[in-house]
Write a protein that holds these residues in place. Structure first.
Motif, short mmCIF file in Angstrom:
data_model
loop_
_atom_site.label_atom_id
_atom_site.label_comp_id
_atom_site.label_asym_id
_atom_site.label_seq_id
_atom_site.Cartn_x
_atom_site.Cartn_y
_atom_site.Cartn_z
N ALA A 18 5.29 -1.25 11.17
CA ALA A 18 4.67 0.01 11.08
C ALA A 18 3.05 -0.32 10.71
N LYS A 19 2.57 0.71 10.78
CA LYS A 19 1.01 0.72 10.68
C LYS A 19 0.83 0.05 9.04
N GLU A 20 1.68 0.31 8.26
CA GLU A 20 1.33 -0.01 6.91
C GLU A 20 1.96 -1.36 6.64
N ASN A 21 2.39 -1.90 7.76
CA ASN A 21 2.86 -3.34 7.62
C ASN A 21 4.07 -3.37 6.95
N TYR A 22 4.95 -2.40 7.14
CA TYR A 22 6.54 -2.64 6.51
C TYR A 22 7.26 -2.43 7.93
N GLU A 38 -3.59 -8.95 12.36
CA GLU A 38 -4.86 -8.17 11.62
C GLU A 38 -6.10 -8.82 12.17
N LYS A 92 -1.47 1.70 15.61
CA LYS A 92 -1.24 0.48 14.76
C LYS A 92 0.11 0.17 14.50
N GLY A 115 8.12 6.70 10.25
CA GLY A 115 8.01 5.83 9.02
C GLY A 115 9.68 5.69 8.66
#
Lengths: 806, 139
Positions: free
Chosen positions: B9-13, B40, B77, B119
């Protein structure tokens, strides 16, 4: 088969179930509907059931023998207790509660059933067993219930189906309902108490077994659904079915209907859970068993779905957005994961919205799931959205009994080919797209002259400063804008990139507008002919051949008018045209060909009809003027004057205006009038020169185009050169122009679809336009010059006259 | 032909990770995690030309002796990472691209599902199916 030790209760229970399932009395229960129902009623995940069947060996044998059946039941009990399914546990687990079979299509009911477990441990089981028994006989069960309870075994945590009986209601769905379905009606909800078996079990087991069998076979949509279908088809026990599957829509209501249905169910309902629906389903299935497709939607079902659809989206051809669908289906209390899967299956075109068909499919799947059917991995064919919309009105209003997918005899959901509705939608989407795309082609159709367009076009196209200069210089002439634009156009033809062909079209149209007069048209034609790239294209914009002296751009109106006015005058002065040529030679450097053409036109025009010549002269002068300022360099343009002949001839009227445009107010005015004299003067080289010079100067001054003097000079030269040419070429030019013009119309239409071609043609047309505009201006200038010449000549004449009089 | 496919995901999880050799999964998880740094870096590098359409396909992120890692990032992202076996040299760039394209399409289908909350981990069977199809068949 592993040895199995059953407690007494279990034994009894199981035997009851087995008897129930063993409809054929063959002492071995095939995987028939009842067994499946039974197993399904156990409310175990299908995978577990499969596992159970495998473990018990039924898979191996192909049927449930008594022992297999017992093992299966035991395993069910184990599974229901939450213990892992192991063969060893069969014997090791003591005190295992009896397997519970609940026809709980409704999970709520299942929960409800669970409640019962704790209630009344007295083993109302028998009652449920009774219930399990096919209804009709079921009544008898109740009796049985009594005894059994008494003998009920120690209650472990007995599930209390019987206890449930105490509470009649609850399981509304209890199939008990099964309205008198034949006895074998799958036990609506028989709750087997774990150890409760009591005598009632006898009745129950068969039912349970049946259900179980059904359950196991649940995997094969065929049987299960068949049973369901059967249930439906048969007396359409609406309520139960309905409730069961509709329940989520209105959580409780459906269930409420059930109770009323079966009197017997009262007791049974208590104990018998909602297995009823399953039972019924099975029963019906058995009865109707003709339907192979478990996923078919019956008419009633479909009608119900449609009604539900309407509540969300009144337009049957519209979409239900994902969020609304989510809320709707969430009411069914299925786990989100399953709903998600159902969505994936049913949203055929993956657009995040459900059409009617997709909605029906989703609804159907939800119902199926609630009834215990496993969700397929792929959307069954019968649920595939159709390409054409289903005829909603076809269905039977009965919405109830939709529990099963009873293979209703009516093909409610026509088996559509897997082609998806997405195709439909795709088509729908495509159409508008196509239309849009279709519109893309600007089409250069020969636009009818619309001066305004021309002006706009010119304005658009000529963004150069020429225009400004022009404007500055020719405040008086309404045509002022034109020349500059012409010049600009001439200048920019190649670089010009029309935004859309339409603009070009417009421009051209405007140029066309100018050509309202035949002459101008011819003029333009000639001009276009001369221009390097004959405006072919676009029909709309008169291709370059529009040597319309009247600059298509702006004030063409005025130009036309003036031209018209002057043309008349010009005509009169046709004889004087001779000098038109004088005007011209102004090198119209800017216009590689245009100037030439313009000049030539002018030159040619001179010899030709006075009017024509005048125009051409003017045009050439204007052209020269226009061009010179821009790019004086190209002298060789003169040569092209031949083209201007025709142009001149036709353009005379336009040239006049141009002349006006170019020159200042005074000269401009003079030009038209002076066109004649100018022309006549032109015959006199000097006069011509002067005139041309004057015209040129006027023009130059008026023309926003660059250095007036230069143009003037050029013009003089060109004019001189042109004059003879004009005279000779005049007629030719007019012919040429005419010819070109005549050919014009044919050209435009052809263009069309090819965008690039259109753009190219647009470009060419624009160039032609500029050329023509320039030519026009030049001719105007020439006209002015001629007029001046004429005036001077007249003066001379008058001067001479007195002598004569004398 | 991939050995491991991951969606981050966008938040890198991770939203979804699946590897074929179910053993050593941790190693792949670690590899994917480290590859995120490279992703990144690539994103930020291209970000300079903001106006330009950033290439979604990032290409080979980094090779090791055992395998190669390819990256793809969407406009939102979300990153897709594919780990392929180095020994599998027959895989061409185009094939990797098409794999990413398929992943992206399936991912959008999952996103379109109203029952899926962005998410959440991806639990769609269809997605699983597609991914399994792309994994090394050796299973």
């Amino acid at each position: 088969m592993e040895s199995l030790t059953l407690s007494d209760v279990e034994q009894k229970y199981y035997s009851d179930l087995f008897a129930y399932c063993d409809t054929d009395n063959t002492k071995k229960v095939a995987s028939n509907g009842r067994v499946l129902d039974l197993f399904r009623a156990a409310q175990l995940p299908s995978e577990v059931v499969l596992q159970i069947t495998e473990l018990c060996g039924a898979t191996r044998l192909g049927h449930f023998g008594r022992s297999q059946f017992y093992i299966a039941l035991k395993l069910i009990a184990i599974a229901q207790s939450g213990l892992p399914l192991r063969v060893e546990s069969l014997n090791s687990v003591k005190d295992l509660p009896l397997p519970r079979f609940v026809v709980g299509k409704n999970e709520a009911e299942a929960r409800h059933v669970a409640l019962y477990q704790d209630t009344d441990s007295q083993g109302l089981y028998p009652a449920s067993a009774a219930a399990v028994m096919p209804r009709p006989p079921g009544r008898g069960l109740q009796n049985k219930k009594a005894p059994p309870p008494s003998t009920s075994l120690p209650v472990h945590e007995v599930v209390q189906p019987l206890a449930a009986s105490v509470e009649p209601q609850p399981e509304p769905t209890s199939p008990v309902v099964s309205p008198d379905q034949s006895p074998p009606t799958s036990p609506p909800s028989w709750r087997k108490h774990k150890r409760q078996h009591s005598g009632g079990n006898v009745d129950r087991p068969p039912v349970v077994a049946a259900a179980g069998a059904v359950w196991t076979q649940f995997r094969e949509p065929q049987t299960a659904p068949v049973s369901a279908e059967g249930m439906w088809a048969s007396h359409s026990p609406p309520p139960p079915g309905q409730e069961s599957w509709v329940s989520f829509t209105a959580d409780t209501p459906p269930s409420s209907t059930l109770p009323g249905m079966h009197p017997s169910s009262v007791q049974e309902s208590t104990t018998i859970r909602t297995v009823a629906s399953a039972a019924m389903t099975n029963e019906i299935q058995r009865q109707s068993s003709g339907y192979d497709d478990p996923w078919k939607i019956t008419d009633e079902q479909r009608q119900y779905y449609i009604n539900q659809f309407k509540t969300i989206q009144p337009d049957l051809t519209g979409f239900i957005p994902g969020s609304a669908a989510k809320e709707f289906f969430t009411k069914s209390k299925l786990p989100i994961l399953e709903l998600s899967h159902i969505w994936e299956l049913s949203d055929f075109d993956k657009d995040g919205a459900l059409t009617l068909d997709e909605f029906c499919a989703a609804f159907h799947l939800v119902v199926a799931r609630k009834n215990g059917y496993d969700l397929p991995e792929k959307l069954p064919e019968s649920l595939m959205p159709k390409l054409i919309d289903l005829d909603d009105s076809a269905e039977v209003p009965e919405q109830t009994a939709d529990v099963g997918y009873s293979g209703s005899p009516v093909e409610v959901t026509p088996n559509k080919s897997p082609s998806m509705p997405s195709l439909n939608q795709a088509w729908q989407e495509m159409n508008p797209n196509n239309e849009d795309t279709a519109i893309v082609h600007p089409v250069p159709i020969r636009m009818t002259p619309s001066k305004i367009h021309m002006q706009e076009m010119e304005l658009k196209r000529t963004g150069s400063g020429e225009r400004e200069t022009f404007d500055n210089n020719h405040p008086t002439s309404p045509l002022l804008t034109k020349p500059p634009e012409l010049d600009e156009e001439a200048k920019l033809p190649a670089s010009m990139k029309f935004v859309a062909a339409n603009t070009v079209g417009e421009g051209y149209s405007s140029s066309d507008s100018f050509t309202s007069d035949p002459e101008p048209i011819t003029r333009q034609r000639s001009q276009s002919g001369t221009s390097p790239e004959p405006l072919k294209v676009v029909a709309p914009p008169p291709p370059p051949p529009r040597p319309h002296p009247t600059h298509s751009r702006s004030s063409s109106l005025d130009m036309n008018r003036t031209f018209a006015a002057t043309s008349a005058a010009g005509q009169a002065q046709a004889s004087a045209i001779a000098y038109l040529p004088a005007v011209p030679p102004r090198p119209l450097p800017t216009q590689t060909s245009a100037p030439h053409t313009g000049l030539r036109v002018e030159a040619e025009a001179a010899p030709g009809a006075a009017a024509g010549l005048a125009t051409t002269a003017a045009a050439t002068t204007t052209a020269a003027a226009t061009t010179s300022p821009q790019q004086i360099p190209q002298q060789p343009n003169f040569a092209d004057f031949s083209q201007f002949q025709a142009f001149a001839a036709s353009e005379q009227p336009s040239s006049l205006p141009e002349v006006d445009k170019h020159s200042e107010a005074g000269p401009v005015e003079k030009a038209p009038e002076g066109a004649g004299p100018l022309r006549t003067v032109k015959s006199d080289g000097q006069v011509d020169e002067r005139a041309s010079a004057s015209v040129n100067s006027a023009k130059g001054a008026s023309g926003p185009i660059a250095p007036p003097p230069k143009p003037v000079r050029r013009r003089l030269k060109s004019e001189d050169e042109l004059r003879p040419e004009d005279e000779q070429h005049g007629p030719q030019k007019s012919n040429v122009i005419a010819a070109v013009l005549s050919t014009q119309p044919s050209i435009p239409r052809s263009v069309g679809k090819d965008k690039k071609a259109i753009q190219a043609s647009i470009r060419r047309n624009k160039e032609t336009n500029t050329v023509l505009a320039r030519l026009n201006s030049e001719l105007q200038q020439q006209l002015k010059d001629l007029l001046e010449e004429r005036i001077s000549l007249e003066v001379q004449l008058e001067q001479l006259r007195p002598f004569s009089h004398l | 032909m991939a050995v491991c496919i991951a969606v981050i995901a966008k938040e890198n999880y991770p939203l979804y990770i699946r590897s074929v050799p179910t053993q050593n999964e941790l190693k792949f998880h670690y590899t994917v995690h480290t590859s995120l740094d490279v992703v990144e870096e690539k994103i930020s590098a291209v970000g300079k030309s903001l106006g330009d359409q950033r290439e979604l396909y990032l290409g080979l992120l980094y090779p090791t002796e055992d395998y190669k890692v390819y990256g793809y990032v969407t406009n939102s992202k979300v990153k897709f990472v594919i780990v392929v076996d180095s020994s599998n040299t027959s895989l061409r760039d185009n094939e990797i691209r098409s794999m990413f394209r398929k992943l992206h399409n399936t991912f959008t289908d999952v996103m379109c599902n109203p029952f899926h909350n962005p998410g959440d981990t991806i639990q769609s069977k269809a997605f699983d199916g597609i991914v399994s199809g792309m994994m090394v068949q050796s299973g």
